[in-house]
Scaffold this active site. Sequence first.
Site, PDB file in Angstrom:
ATOM      1  N   HIS A  14       0.841  -1.212   0.000  1.00  0.00           N
ATOM      2  CA  HIS A  14       0.000   0.000   0.000  1.00  0.00           C
ATOM      3  C   HIS A  14       0.874   1.260   0.000  1.00  0.00           C
ATOM      4  O   HIS A  14       0.576   2.238  -0.682  1.00  0.00           O
ATOM      5  CB  HIS A  14      -0.869   0.049   1.266  1.00  0.00           C
ATOM      6  CG  HIS A  14      -1.880  -1.047   1.370  1.00  0.00           C
ATOM      7  ND1 HIS A  14      -1.818  -2.006   2.356  1.00  0.00           N
ATOM      8  CD2 HIS A  14      -2.961  -1.338   0.621  1.00  0.00           C
ATOM      9  CE1 HIS A  14      -2.839  -2.836   2.214  1.00  0.00           C
ATOM     10  NE2 HIS A  14      -3.543  -2.461   1.167  1.00  0.00           N
ATOM     11  N   ARG A 164      -3.906 -10.165   3.937  1.00  0.00           N
ATOM     12  CA  ARG A 164      -4.309 -11.515   4.362  1.00  0.00           C
ATOM     13  C   ARG A 164      -3.126 -12.354   4.826  1.00  0.00           C
ATOM     14  O   ARG A 164      -3.330 -13.375   5.503  1.00  0.00           O
ATOM     15  CB  ARG A 164      -5.039 -12.246   3.229  1.00  0.00           C
ATOM     16  CG  ARG A 164      -6.451 -11.735   3.007  1.00  0.00           C
ATOM     17  CD  ARG A 164      -7.261 -12.677   2.134  1.00  0.00           C
ATOM     18  NE  ARG A 164      -8.668 -12.322   2.129  1.00  0.00           N
ATOM     19  CZ  ARG A 164      -9.235 -11.503   1.230  1.00  0.00           C
ATOM     20  NH1 ARG A 164      -8.515 -10.978   0.272  1.00  0.00           N
ATOM     21  NH2 ARG A 164     -10.523 -11.219   1.314  1.00  0.00           N
TER      22      ARG A 164
END
Length: 263
Positions: A14, A164
């Site tokens: 990110h 995840r």
Amino acid sequence: MGLVPTMGYLHAGHLSLVEAARRDETFVVVSIFVNPTQFGPHEDYERYPRDTAGDLQRCEEAGVELVFMPAVTDMYPPDATTTVHVAGLTETLCGPCRPGHFDGVATVVTKLLNIVQPDRAYFGRKDAQQLAVIRRMTRDLNLPVEIVGCPLIREPDGLAMSSRNAMLSADERQRALSLYRSLCQARERIQSGERNAAAVIEQMRRIVAAADPARSDYISVVDPDTMQPVERIERPVLVALAVCFGSTRLIDNMLVDPGGQNA
Ligand code: PAF
């Protein structure tokens, strides 16, 4: 203004999107919203990792001007009945395995773009099919935004960065390296002259199966523009797979140019 849409639990992947946005823009917005409509009823919406304080700190350190963190009720009034559906591109890979997923993504991204109204929005190539869907949607609906695709970021051992990954046990994480290993083998084989996609897939399937996954949703060789399966590899292809270790579903992909050099 640049928008980096995320579901939070921010990692270096990110932050690379934020860096790309900071190079282009004077004002960078990060949205953090775990979007319930892109999760199926038996998927991991409740388990999806969340860390608001950590995310805000990471955004501040990265020089983000504004974090948009709506509540579910802000984004979805109870009587909302409109969804965005992108046909074709969503019918392969993750589409059939996650019914409704891409409608949820397309709808929430449309809403985020309409609310924030950025000049550019930044998405990672780890979600290659999502990126293709969002590009097509913004083109088809004449949304006044430029979609910027950014490189997939890997851990030093090759595991594609994903929020995840935090849900994997140490043993599952080790076995999950088989995704990257299978992609590297596929690239090597294609760049050594293999043109039969089925042979490439079979070799990947064996590598992944040896890591004893709970489930393998797909291992595919597709056209990177249409996401349709390719039989003969004559042009650059997207090699993509989705595999579950325990109850954690991981995706990964590699763009492979058959005319490229073997490293
Ligand atoms: O890639 C994600 O994190 C999500 O699918 C997105 C684009 C933020 C939409 O919820």
